[in-house]
Write a protein that holds these residues in place. Structure first.
Motif, PDB file in Angstrom:
ATOM      1  N   TYR A 188      24.820  35.495  33.217  1.00  0.00           N
ATOM      2  CA  TYR A 188      25.218  36.181  34.453  1.00  0.00           C
ATOM      3  C   TYR A 188      25.487  37.662  34.189  1.00  0.00           C
ATOM      4  CZ  TYR A 188      28.110  37.546  38.443  1.00  0.00           C
ATOM      5  OH  TYR A 188      28.636  38.207  39.528  1.00  0.00           O
ATOM      6  N   MET A 203      26.894  32.350  40.618  1.00  0.00           N
ATOM      7  CA  MET A 203      26.416  32.557  39.250  1.00  0.00           C
ATOM      8  C   MET A 203      25.108  31.815  39.019  1.00  0.00           C
ATOM      9  SD  MET A 203      29.762  32.543  36.769  1.00  0.00           S
ATOM     10  CE  MET A 203      30.932  33.922  36.800  1.00  0.00           C
ATOM     11  N   TRP A 214      27.989  32.367  31.792  1.00  0.00           N
ATOM     12  CA  TRP A 214      28.689  33.650  31.865  1.00  0.00           C
ATOM     13  C   TRP A 214      27.895  34.732  31.127  1.00  0.00           C
ATOM     14  CZ3 TRP A 214      31.994  36.628  34.209  1.00  0.00           C
ATOM     15  CH2 TRP A 214      32.729  37.612  33.550  1.00  0.00           C
ATOM     16  N   CYS A 273      21.535  33.606  38.108  1.00  0.00           N
ATOM     17  CA  CYS A 273      20.831  33.192  36.891  1.00  0.00           C
ATOM     18  C   CYS A 273      19.584  32.372  37.190  1.00  0.00           C
ATOM     19  CB  CYS A 273      21.780  32.396  35.990  1.00  0.00           C
ATOM     20  SG  CYS A 273      23.180  33.368  35.385  1.00  0.00           S
TER      21      CYS A 273
END
Length: 405
Positions: free
Chosen positions: A274, A89, A271, A93
């Motif tokens: 991502y 992740m 999150w 990112c």
């Protein structure tokens, strides 16, 4: 591979003094760090720490605490799996550039994600040295026996009242001892107290290359004034990591000699970013994906949905990401009110609250009742792991787009 002690915990778990080598000194350092940052990173409990949504690494002297994300119902989750999820992740990112670390090194077991940053930093500086460190003009002030550059009258009077033969001047020099290299040097100095034995030799070789440079107390303002040009753009990655190391480093936060380095990410925001990045990269033809949209709401207040998707027919779809495990079959009242506002402001027929999937099933689109408008919302759950491995981003993206149909 390390001489440091590693503790791995999951978000929303407790760590008590006396567990796994976590001492009162470590606890005190974390309390002071948290107070300095408005108590946002974790909660202080009796003789311990309760972690919250922040994941990443805290290194205190010889102790490394790695806080991992977790989105499953396993009572004994595999820490290596969730460390890998976090790494991937962070890579997607662009918070970490794993490509800079060799494939051979990627296959070895890292003590924590900090080790990857440290190795990247050393590798980047080694590459820069092999290419040849650049020279830059910089302004210096010093006493000279001849007038050179501009006379600094105030200092000249203070320092040369007796020595009339000297001139306190400001002038330019062209050398390698400039701010960019001073920043990189400061990062290397900090690593002396943080690196494990595996990287010590390389660190010492690099420090030798910087032995004639000034050691400056670097802060955020120094990074703000660095401007890279065609000759110095190759320094950007090393400077990014140096910024992370220097600005997240806290020397001697407690009464002992333990220095502290933190690298923490809000898992909710990670999150969200991502999901946006994989949707943006793997979107179907005819769709656009935008991130962190903002619209006026009331007076000076604004509202901002996580992700807005638009198709060729100018139809909008809103996604609000949630990093937590829920086992319900309908949105909460607060979530419904928020999503309805998004539907109205972005003229979206459909909106979705998106969670990581464990064993839940998507709900059907439910209708909002307001002046005959066709506005709908649902709960969506996306699977991210398959056989303890993060599922390919293109597959995750495809499943999310299908949920909006």
């Amino acid at each position: 591979m390390s001489n440091t002690k590693l503790i791995q915990v999951f978000e929303y778990k407790k760590l008590k003094i006396g567990e796994f080598g976590f001492s009162k000194n470590h606890f005190d350092a974390m309390v002071r760090f948290n107070e300095k940052n408005e108590n946002k990173y974790f909660t202080i409990i009796h003789n311990g720490i309760l972690f919250n949504s922040y994941v990443g690494v805290i290194q205190i002297g010889g102790l490394t605490i790695e806080i991992l994300p977790k989105a499953d119902n396993n009572d004994n989750p595999e820490k290596g799996t969730w460390q890998s999820v976090l790494l991937q992740m962070l890579k997607v990112c662009k918070h970490i550039n794993i490509d800079n670390v060799s494939e051979t090194n990627l296959k070895k077991k890292y003590n924590s994600i900090l080790d990857i940053y440290f190795e990247m930093y050393l590798n980047e500086i080694e590459i820069l040295i092999k290419k040849g460190l650049i020279k830059k003009y910089r302004r210096v002030q010093s006493n000279q026996l001849a007038l050179k550059g501009k006379l600094v009258f105030t200092h000249n009077i203070q320092k040369n009242l007796i020595h009339k033969e000297r001139f306190y001047c400001e002038h330019q020099v062209y050398d390698k001892d400039h701010l960019i290299h001073q920043i990189l040097f400061k990062g290397l100095i900090i690593l002396k107290d943080l690196l494990n034995n595996e990287f010590k030799d390389k660190l010492n070789r690099l420090l030798f290359q910087f032995q004639d440079y000034q050691e400056v107390n670097i802060n955020k303002s120094h990074f703000d004034i660095v401007i890279l040009n065609r000759n110095s753009v190759s320094y950007s990655r090393a400077l990014d990591i140096a910024k992370m190391i220097i600005l997240n480093y806290s020397p001697n936060l407690n009464s002992g000699n333990d220095n502290m380095l933190t690298l923490l990410f809000d898992m909710n925001k990670l999150w969200e970013e991502y999901i946006y990045r994989i949707l943006q990269k793997h979107k179907p033809v005819g769709f656009s994906v935008s991130f962190q949209n903002s619209d006026k709401f009331w007076e000076y207040k604004t509202i901002r949905p996580d992700i807005v998707i638009t198709n060729d027919n100018n139809e909008n779809f809103v996604i609000d990401t949630k990093w937590k495990i829920i086992d319900v079959k309908k949105p909460s009242d607060d979530d419904l009110k928020q999503m309805f506002t998004y539907n109205l402001h972005w003229e979206a027929e459909k909106s979705m609250l998106l969670y990581p999937k464990v064993n839940q099933e998507d709900t059907k689109f439910g209708k909002f009742h307001y002046n005959g408008l066709e506005k709908k919302c649902k709960l969506g759950f996306v699977k991210i792991l398959e056989n303890a491995v993060l599922i390919d981003a293109s597959i995750i993206s495809k499943s999310i787009f299908q949920k909006l149909i």
